[in-house]
Scaffold this motif. Sequence first.
Motif, PDB file in Angstrom:
ATOM      1  N   VAL A  39       0.826  -1.199   0.000  1.00 10.80           N
ATOM      2  CA  VAL A  39       0.000   0.000   0.000  1.00 10.80           C
ATOM      3  C   VAL A  39       0.870   1.262   0.000  1.00 10.80           C
ATOM      4  O   VAL A  39       0.590   2.229  -0.717  1.00 10.80           O
ATOM      5  CB  VAL A  39      -0.943   0.000   1.230  1.00 10.80           C
ATOM      6  CG1 VAL A  39      -1.716   1.287   1.289  1.00 10.80           C
ATOM      7  CG2 VAL A  39      -1.878  -1.165   1.168  1.00 10.80           C
ATOM      8  N   ASN A  40       1.940   1.230   0.790  1.00 12.89           N
ATOM      9  CA  ASN A  40       2.815   2.410   0.828  1.00 12.89           C
ATOM     10  C   ASN A  40       3.393   2.703  -0.556  1.00 12.89           C
ATOM     11  O   ASN A  40       3.427   3.858  -0.997  1.00 12.89           O
ATOM     12  CB  ASN A  40       3.955   2.181   1.822  1.00 12.89           C
ATOM     13  CG  ASN A  40       3.446   2.162   3.239  1.00 12.89           C
ATOM     14  OD1 ASN A  40       2.376   2.690   3.512  1.00 12.89           O
ATOM     15  ND2 ASN A  40       4.192   1.550   4.125  1.00 12.89           N
ATOM     16  N   LEU A  42       2.065   1.847  -3.291  1.00  9.88           N
ATOM     17  CA  LEU A  42       0.958   2.253  -4.164  1.00  9.88           C
ATOM     18  C   LEU A  42       0.710   3.767  -4.029  1.00  9.88           C
ATOM     19  O   LEU A  42       0.561   4.474  -5.029  1.00  9.88           O
ATOM     20  CB  LEU A  42      -0.286   1.471  -3.775  1.00  9.88           C
ATOM     21  CG  LEU A  42      -1.532   1.670  -4.624  1.00  9.88           C
ATOM     22  CD1 LEU A  42      -2.293   0.355  -4.684  1.00  9.88           C
ATOM     23  CD2 LEU A  42      -2.454   2.732  -4.113  1.00  9.88           C
ATOM     24  N   ILE A  43       0.678   4.245  -2.786  1.00 13.96           N
ATOM     25  CA  ILE A  43       0.453   5.681  -2.583  1.00 13.96           C
ATOM     26  C   ILE A  43       1.589   6.476  -3.231  1.00 13.96           C
ATOM     27  O   ILE A  43       1.378   7.502  -3.879  1.00 13.96           O
ATOM     28  CB  ILE A  43       0.368   6.003  -1.084  1.00 13.96           C
ATOM     29  CG1 ILE A  43      -0.804   5.281  -0.451  1.00 13.96           C
ATOM     30  CG2 ILE A  43       0.253   7.500  -0.856  1.00 13.96           C
ATOM     31  CD1 ILE A  43      -0.878   5.447   1.038  1.00 13.96           C
ATOM     32  N   GLY A  47       1.136   9.144  -6.431  1.00 15.73           N
ATOM     33  CA  GLY A  47       1.488  10.560  -6.369  1.00 15.73           C
ATOM     34  C   GLY A  47       2.382  10.996  -7.522  1.00 15.73           C
ATOM     35  O   GLY A  47       2.900  12.109  -7.488  1.00 15.73           O
ATOM     36  N   ASN A  70       6.880  15.130  -5.843  1.00 14.87           N
ATOM     37  CA  ASN A  70       5.701  15.470  -5.040  1.00 14.87           C
ATOM     38  C   ASN A  70       5.950  15.067  -3.586  1.00 14.87           C
ATOM     39  O   ASN A  70       6.102  13.887  -3.303  1.00 14.87           O
ATOM     40  CB  ASN A  70       4.496  14.718  -5.632  1.00 14.87           C
ATOM     41  CG  ASN A  70       3.220  15.058  -4.920  1.00 14.87           C
ATOM     42  OD1 ASN A  70       3.222  15.811  -3.948  1.00 14.87           O
ATOM     43  ND2 ASN A  70       2.128  14.502  -5.389  1.00 14.87           N
ATOM     44  N   LEU A  72       3.958  15.317  -0.965  1.00 10.13           N
ATOM     45  CA  LEU A  72       2.810  14.907  -0.159  1.00 10.13           C
ATOM     46  C   LEU A  72       2.725  13.390   0.042  1.00 10.13           C
ATOM     47  O   LEU A  72       2.542  12.938   1.175  1.00 10.13           O
ATOM     48  CB  LEU A  72       1.517  15.455  -0.761  1.00 10.13           C
ATOM     49  CG  LEU A  72       0.294  15.195   0.113  1.00 10.13           C
ATOM     50  CD1 LEU A  72       0.408  15.938   1.430  1.00 10.13           C
ATOM     51  CD2 LEU A  72      -0.980  15.599  -0.597  1.00 10.13           C
ATOM     52  N   PRO A  73       2.897  12.578  -1.046  1.00  8.08           N
ATOM     53  CA  PRO A  73       2.819  11.128  -0.815  1.00  8.08           C
ATOM     54  C   PRO A  73       3.821  10.661   0.218  1.00  8.08           C
ATOM     55  O   PRO A  73       3.547   9.740   0.984  1.00  8.08           O
ATOM     56  CB  PRO A  73       3.136  10.529  -2.181  1.00  8.08           C
ATOM     57  CG  PRO A  73       2.816  11.586  -3.150  1.00  8.08           C
ATOM     58  CD  PRO A  73       3.070  12.881  -2.459  1.00  8.08           C
ATOM     59  N   LEU A  76       2.311  11.183   3.504  1.00 10.87           N
ATOM     60  CA  LEU A  76       1.263  10.191   3.753  1.00 10.87           C
ATOM     61  C   LEU A  76       1.882   8.844   4.109  1.00 10.87           C
ATOM     62  O   LEU A  76       1.462   8.176   5.048  1.00 10.87           O
ATOM     63  CB  LEU A  76       0.372  10.033   2.514  1.00 10.87           C
ATOM     64  CG  LEU A  76      -0.340  11.267   1.987  1.00 10.87           C
ATOM     65  CD1 LEU A  76      -1.226  10.881   0.814  1.00 10.87           C
ATOM     66  CD2 LEU A  76      -1.174  11.911   3.066  1.00 10.87           C
ATOM     67  N   THR A  79       3.273   8.590   7.602  1.00  9.95           N
ATOM     68  CA  THR A  79       2.201   8.324   8.575  1.00  9.95           C
ATOM     69  C   THR A  79       1.800   6.862   8.529  1.00  9.95           C
ATOM     70  O   THR A  79       1.692   6.193   9.556  1.00  9.95           O
ATOM     71  CB  THR A  79       0.974   9.198   8.234  1.00  9.95           C
ATOM     72  OG1 THR A  79       1.434  10.500   7.939  1.00  9.95           O
ATOM     73  CG2 THR A  79      -0.004   9.233   9.370  1.00  9.95           C
ATOM     74  N   ALA A  80       1.604   6.367   7.288  1.00  6.34           N
ATOM     75  CA  ALA A  80       1.118   4.992   7.145  1.00  6.34           C
ATOM     76  C   ALA A  80       2.146   3.989   7.640  1.00  6.34           C
ATOM     77  O   ALA A  80       1.788   2.968   8.227  1.00  6.34           O
ATOM     78  CB  ALA A  80       0.753   4.720   5.692  1.00  6.34           C
ATOM     79  N   ILE A  83       2.002   3.872  11.441  1.00  7.80           N
ATOM     80  CA  ILE A  83       0.793   3.190  11.897  1.00  7.80           C
ATOM     81  C   ILE A  83       0.893   1.694  11.638  1.00  7.80           C
ATOM     82  O   ILE A  83       0.688   0.874  12.525  1.00  7.80           O
ATOM     83  CB  ILE A  83      -0.447   3.780  11.187  1.00  7.80           C
ATOM     84  CG1 ILE A  83      -0.688   5.202  11.672  1.00  7.80           C
ATOM     85  CG2 ILE A  83      -1.666   2.928  11.456  1.00  7.80           C
ATOM     86  CD1 ILE A  83      -1.804   5.914  10.936  1.00  7.80           C
TER      87      ILE A  83
END
Lengths: 125, 526
Positions: A39-40, A42-43, A47, A70, A72-73, A76, A79-80, A83
């Motif tokens: 998932v990481n 993928l984000i 982006g 970019n 921003l990804p 994100l 953070t991911a 978590i």
Amino acid sequence: MEPVLCVLITVLFSASFYLMLSTHIIRVLLGVALLSNGVNLLIFTAGRLLREVPPIIAEGQMVPTMATANPLPQALILTAIVISFSFFAFLLVLGFRAYQALGTDDVNEMRVAEPEREPEPPMGY
Amino acid sequence: MAAESHAVDLSHAMFTQPVAFADWLVIAPVVTTIIGGAICLMTRKQTTLQPWIGTFVMALLVAIDAALLLRVVNNGPVTMVMGNWLPPFGIAFTVDAFGALMALVGAVIALTGSVYALVDVRTLSRRYGFYPLLMLLMTGVSGAFLTGDIFNLYVWFEVTLISSFGLLILGSSRPQLDGAVKYAFLNLIATTLFLVAVGYLYGVLGTLNMADIVRSVRELPDAAPIGTIAALFLLAFAMKAAAFPINFWLPASYHTPRIVVGAVFAGLLTKVGVYSLIRILVMLMPENRAAMSDIIVWLAIGTMLSGVLGALAQNDIRRMLGYLVVSGIGSMLVGLALGTADAVGGALLYAIHSMLVMTALYYLAGIMRRTGGAFDLAGLGGLYGANPLLAGLFLVLGLAVSGLPPFSGFWPKVVLVEASLKAGEGLLAAAILLTGFLTTLAVGRVWLFAFWRGGPLGTPDGAEHLPTARVPHETRLAAYLPVFFLVALIVWLGVWPEPVFAVANQSALGMVDPSAYLDSVFGGSE
């Protein structure tokens, strides 16, 4: 670059789904770890990838003068990652405690909360 | 210095005015519960002090949420952006009536939970952090209801999830570990799927702000793969909301922890999933919701019927309640399936009703256990003779959960059935009514065996073996007060639903037509 990462993400996702279909907690755990990495990535790919241009505005400029990566990804994903890592740690301990207390790591044999032969509700007085 | 030469007008990038004092209310629920949780953590060895701190903070949270709801209902949605950046940049908290109402009811549930915990959560569990975890759970739940940023929503989901893990295994008994394994893995997979959907959405739209998503989705070319993303969101949140056929984690786990934990979970967690479904599919992606409407109709019917049939098959009252929670989710999905303002309002009313009733029923199951000595229908009996008050409370809650007047379950069902018929979905209306009937049977059977029968299974007809145990004197008030409070709210909602109806209608209209929401976010920049 994107197609390469797409293939990698696909591999990660399929491996993780395969592992998560297992009834053994330890395999499911590995699947969860792979899934969060997939998932990481993928984000990150979603982006848009632009290599090696840091998003820094040159001195004296008000806006970046050329296309940059970019940022921003990355925020994100950071953070991911935090978590998913903490959840993985929790699940690892939970899985181990469940193995200790229940004597199995096969979810089909974990029938303490839902016993196999549950009494049926009474049909009359 | 370079910085001085850059002294420019920032008003096109930031709010230059300081935030109005009243707008701080927007983040007050989250801030209050985080600080409360930290204080509880610091005083975790003072086990007699913690319940007071917990109850005080939760009462404060109820007051804050009530003030917030009042403000939103009177003045429309409120937005606050972190760091004062102009939207769509920065993380925005946008509160509309829908979110504020859910947050208020959630806070009420948590308040009753922190009182009932006096009965249920003894010294050791308090030391292990019941109250800090409850506060963090409320941080996550409030944040999810109030945020206006989709990635932020994911973060609040995770905050809720990790606190719920902690609460679920408090006590570490074998059934708890078993239930927690299933709960933890399936919920984590669901939130990860949510993150996948967020990643794709960001890839397509380039924005995470919900109001900005509403605008961008409208302008997308037809070829954009937004339908797939909407389906992913549906899958992820349906799993969180325990919708059929991905609901098996709920009946596997909700009966294992302490009653108060089960009660708070039944009141809060699945409803956050339903809220997110409505927020994302009704407000952000209305066209894709309409495209999936037929599937959601079947999800709703399956959830309602599988839940209530499961409830009918249970001997243990707690497990029966778990299935009834699932069945209630189905009724809320009806609102999502239809997507009209009436139906969404009905779903909101049903969510409020379900939060109050299911929590109260779990508390009551705890009191029944303390009085009758068992959780199962075979072992309970004679409760009417032993404690008529308890019987009366159960009767009210039983009628409410079945949807019979004059209690809170009646009106949402009326609204939902009417909306289904108006949309030409006769099958959906029939499923709602059939579910109500079967729920009455399930609850009626508990009444028959636990209350009317003279004693446990095997007591001859006419003989009496009344249980003599009572809730200990020192905790009796803490056990009954939350139930009385919730029952009073349930009766109030049943007899005089007008004010809540008005707010629910306003909320649903805001969800179906989010122009006020958009104005609140972009009002400063357009």
